[in-house]
Design a protein around this motif. Structure first.
Motif, PDB file in Angstrom:
ATOM      1  N   VAL A 115      40.078  46.311  34.472  1.00 38.96           N
ATOM      2  CA  VAL A 115      39.797  47.022  35.723  1.00 38.96           C
ATOM      3  C   VAL A 115      41.027  46.870  36.611  1.00 38.96           C
ATOM      4  O   VAL A 115      41.554  45.762  36.746  1.00 38.96           O
ATOM      5  N   ASP A 116      41.493  47.958  37.186  1.00 35.74           N
ATOM      6  CA  ASP A 116      42.603  47.873  38.138  1.00 35.74           C
ATOM      7  C   ASP A 116      42.034  47.388  39.471  1.00 35.74           C
ATOM      8  O   ASP A 116      41.417  48.155  40.215  1.00 35.74           O
ATOM      9  N   GLU A 117      42.252  46.118  39.733  1.00 40.62           N
ATOM     10  CA  GLU A 117      41.594  45.518  40.900  1.00 40.62           C
ATOM     11  C   GLU A 117      42.216  45.972  42.229  1.00 40.62           C
ATOM     12  O   GLU A 117      41.635  45.734  43.285  1.00 40.62           O
ATOM     13  N   SER A 118      43.360  46.670  42.154  1.00 39.08           N
ATOM     14  CA  SER A 118      43.888  47.202  43.413  1.00 39.08           C
ATOM     15  C   SER A 118      43.173  48.501  43.784  1.00 39.08           C
ATOM     16  O   SER A 118      43.177  48.928  44.934  1.00 39.08           O
ATOM     17  N   TRP A 149      39.819  49.099  42.452  1.00 41.01           N
ATOM     18  CA  TRP A 149      38.379  48.823  42.416  1.00 41.01           C
ATOM     19  C   TRP A 149      38.093  47.470  43.042  1.00 41.01           C
ATOM     20  O   TRP A 149      37.980  46.467  42.343  1.00 41.01           O
ATOM     21  N   ASP A 150      38.024  47.449  44.370  1.00 39.97           N
ATOM     22  CA  ASP A 150      37.754  46.199  45.084  1.00 39.97           C
ATOM     23  C   ASP A 150      36.814  46.496  46.258  1.00 39.97           C
ATOM     24  O   ASP A 150      37.223  47.109  47.248  1.00 39.97           O
ATOM     25  N   ASP A 161      37.665  48.787  49.993  1.00 42.77           N
ATOM     26  CA  ASP A 161      37.517  50.136  49.440  1.00 42.77           C
ATOM     27  C   ASP A 161      37.263  51.119  50.574  1.00 42.77           C
ATOM     28  O   ASP A 161      36.202  51.090  51.204  1.00 42.77           O
ATOM     29  N   ASP A 214      31.611  41.570  49.636  1.00 43.10           N
ATOM     30  CA  ASP A 214      32.025  40.781  48.478  1.00 43.10           C
ATOM     31  C   ASP A 214      30.825  40.015  47.974  1.00 43.10           C
ATOM     32  O   ASP A 214      29.718  40.188  48.497  1.00 43.10           O
ATOM     33  N   TYR A 252      33.206  48.851  36.460  1.00 43.30           N
ATOM     34  CA  TYR A 252      33.321  49.144  37.891  1.00 43.30           C
ATOM     35  C   TYR A 252      32.007  48.768  38.587  1.00 43.30           C
ATOM     36  O   TYR A 252      32.007  48.183  39.673  1.00 43.30           O
ATOM     37  N   ARG A 284      31.739  45.084  39.190  1.00 42.97           N
ATOM     38  CA  ARG A 284      32.585  44.629  40.306  1.00 42.97           C
ATOM     39  C   ARG A 284      31.976  44.961  41.660  1.00 42.97           C
ATOM     40  O   ARG A 284      32.257  44.314  42.655  1.00 42.97           O
ATOM     41  N   GLU A 309      35.656  37.956  35.043  1.00 42.83           N
ATOM     42  CA  GLU A 309      37.116  38.156  34.955  1.00 42.83           C
ATOM     43  C   GLU A 309      37.366  39.518  34.306  1.00 42.83           C
ATOM     44  O   GLU A 309      37.035  39.729  33.137  1.00 42.83           O
ATOM     45  N   GLY A 330      40.306  41.764  35.326  1.00 40.26           N
ATOM     46  CA  GLY A 330      41.621  42.359  35.574  1.00 40.26           C
ATOM     47  C   GLY A 330      42.326  42.704  34.263  1.00 40.26           C
ATOM     48  O   GLY A 330      41.858  42.351  33.172  1.00 40.26           O
TER      49      GLY A 330
END
Ligand code: ADP
Length: 476
Positions: free
Chosen positions: A244-247, A249-250, A254, A262, A381, A384, A456, A458
């Motif tokens: 997952v591209d955490e930049s 999908w956060d 967002d 969170d 996604y 997360r 985990e 990323g």
């Protein structure tokens, strides 16, 4: 180490499915590991706009009858260097697979350009050690390189989805610049046609696919006719899970969400759920169990099981929100369902990146009933974003979701719900378990959400696995 990726989609500019996400995120993660990755893509208008300024590097002459072709070099806003094959006759729209008539020659030209860069470099000092092709459109790149002989870079092919194989008439052999003697079962031929993916599977030095379970499954019936070829190449095939591209999908950062949250502030998901219900025309009921689907409408996604289970949804007061587009028959059936169950079933036909974020951040559960799923990104996604995945245990879905059995719940391992049989009864049974936990054990439900969010996910571990795979190919 220098690696040239080649493929047909790139998030956020040209996206049909998960391939776009991988083509953007994996090079970034590999660059963070010190690999000098560049990407070659078709010169779609959206990419030409995104990668300015563009520098013309190589003139290739007429490629595959599509007129003068050039390789341009630019940079994405994210900093990734990209080569574009500028050949407007083939790549004048941003819809990669729509122009059926020119697909084989256009993607043949792209594969040929990748092979050219692989053998001769870009004329400005950059030449890859390895060419990494992605899915059928670039399957001929390893073939052109192998057929041209030494010296050449090593080659790899990743199977993102075996359901799309790129089969075309044999009379394209000459226009594609392929020698006649490669039209054999040991070459590019597949049941009397040219198989782009088959060619890649035969000629690439190494193969990967996007999850360990899918790598096993495709040696059997999930190989969709290519299982023999895959068994033949099994020694070179590895399953590496996508990340997952955490930049991007956060949920804490967002911009699409009405309120960030969170895993320590899950109550902040509440406004997102209400906002979703309101905007989709569902009853605004915070206590309702809201299940969502975000998917291409294609047979392999198993959405017919959801349609079959609709009376069960209705009977149990479950809300269903569907975002997707694709096969006309599925679109019509979902629309009819939303008319039959107003306020309870909402269907949004189309592609909507922002709405997808709001669904992951607002729904209670995400349903992924795929018949085949090489990796699947939506369930990752969803996790997360605190939406509990409910999936069929196949391919990457089996590798990423741990079923909430009593034992797994007790051992703090569960992250979602899985079912095995591809039928609506199995789906309903899993939904029943999920509904029971959601309604009767809110603390256990919250724990499930938190564990999914803590998973985990990323790209780091995957990028390290690809790096080890490249190193092995380069040593060979
Ligand atoms: P596939 O690549 O087979 O379509 P994946 O789960 O690997 O399936 O990736 C799907 C990607 O496309 C995810 O990023 C998902 O959020 C996105 N997606 C699918 N359908 C839609 C849609 N209608 N609108 C917005 N995003 C979508």
């Amino acid at each position: 180490m220098r690696v040239l990726f080649t493929g047909t989609e790139l998030f956020p500019h040209v996206k049909v499915g998960g391939l776009a996400d991988v083509m953007a995120a994996l090079p970034k993660a590999l660059r963070a590991q010190g690999v000098d990755v560049r990407v070659l893509l078709p010169g779609y208008p959206a990419l030409k706009r995104a990668a300015v300024p563009l520098e013309p590097l190589v003139a290739l002459g007429d490629l595959m009858g599509g007129g003068e072709a050039r390789i341009l070099l630019g940079r994405c806003p994210a900093g990734l260097p990209i080569y574009l094959l500028d050949q407007p006759a083939f790549f004048h729209t941003d819809t990669p697979y729509a122009a059926a008539g020119t697909l084989p020659l256009g993607f043949g030209a792209l594969s040929w350009a990748a092979a050219h860069l692989g053998r001769h470099g870009d004329g400005h000092g950059w030449c890859p050690d390895l060419v990494h092709a992605h899915d059928w459109p670039t399957g001929l790149a390893p073939a052109y390189l192998a057929l041209a002989g030494a010296p050449r870079p090593r080659t790899a092919l990743t199977i993102h989805n075996l359901a799309y194989q790129g089969l075309f008439p044999a009379d394209l052999l000459v226009p594609l610049g392929l020698p006649e003697d490669c039209f054999t079962p040991g070459g590019v031929e597949f049941y009397g046609r040219i198989g782009f993916l088959k060619a890649g599977l035969m000629y690439a030095d190494g193969l990967t696919t996007v999850s360990p379970t899918y790598a096993q499954e495709i040696l059997g019936p999930a190989g969709l006719g290519l299982e023999g070829v895959l068994q033949h190449r099994n020694g070179s095939l590895r399953g590496i899970l996508n990340g997952v591209d955490e930049s991007v999908w956060d949920p804490a950062r967002d911009p699409h969400l009405p309120r960030p949250f969170d895993r320590d502030h899950l109550e902040a998901r509440r406004p997102g759920k209400l906002d979703l219900q309101r905007s989709l025309g569902l009853q605004e009921a915070p206590e309702a169990f809201l299940v969502a689907v975000v998917s291409r409408f294609a047979g392999e996604k198993g959405l017919d099981l959801v349609l079959e289970a609709l009376p069960w949804f209705a009977g149990h007061g479950i809300q269903l929100a569907v975002l997707g587009q694709g096969e006309a028959d599925l679109e019509a059936r979902f629309l009819a369902a939303s008319r039959l169950h107003p306020g309870q079933v909402a269907v949004h036909l189309g592609y909507d990146e922002a709405l997808s974020h709001r669904i992951y951040g607002g729904a209670d559960a995400l349903l992924v009933p795929s018949r085949h799923e090489p990796c699947g990104l939506t369930q990752m996604y969803a996790m997360r974003y605190g939406a509990v995945p409910l999936v069929r245990a196949t391919g990457g879905l089996a590798d990423t979701v741990t079923d909430a059995t009593p034992e797994a719940l007790k051992a703090d391992r569960a992250t979602g719900f899985t079912f095995l049989e591809p039928d609506s009864a199995a789906l309903e049974a899993a939904l029943g378990r999920a509904l029971g936990l959601f309604r009767d054990h809110p603390a256990a439900w919250t724990a499930l959400q938190r564990r999914g969010m803590a998973r985990e996910a990323g790209w780091g571990p995957s990028a390290r696995a690809y790096l080890a795979f490249y190193e092995k190919l380069l040593r060979a």
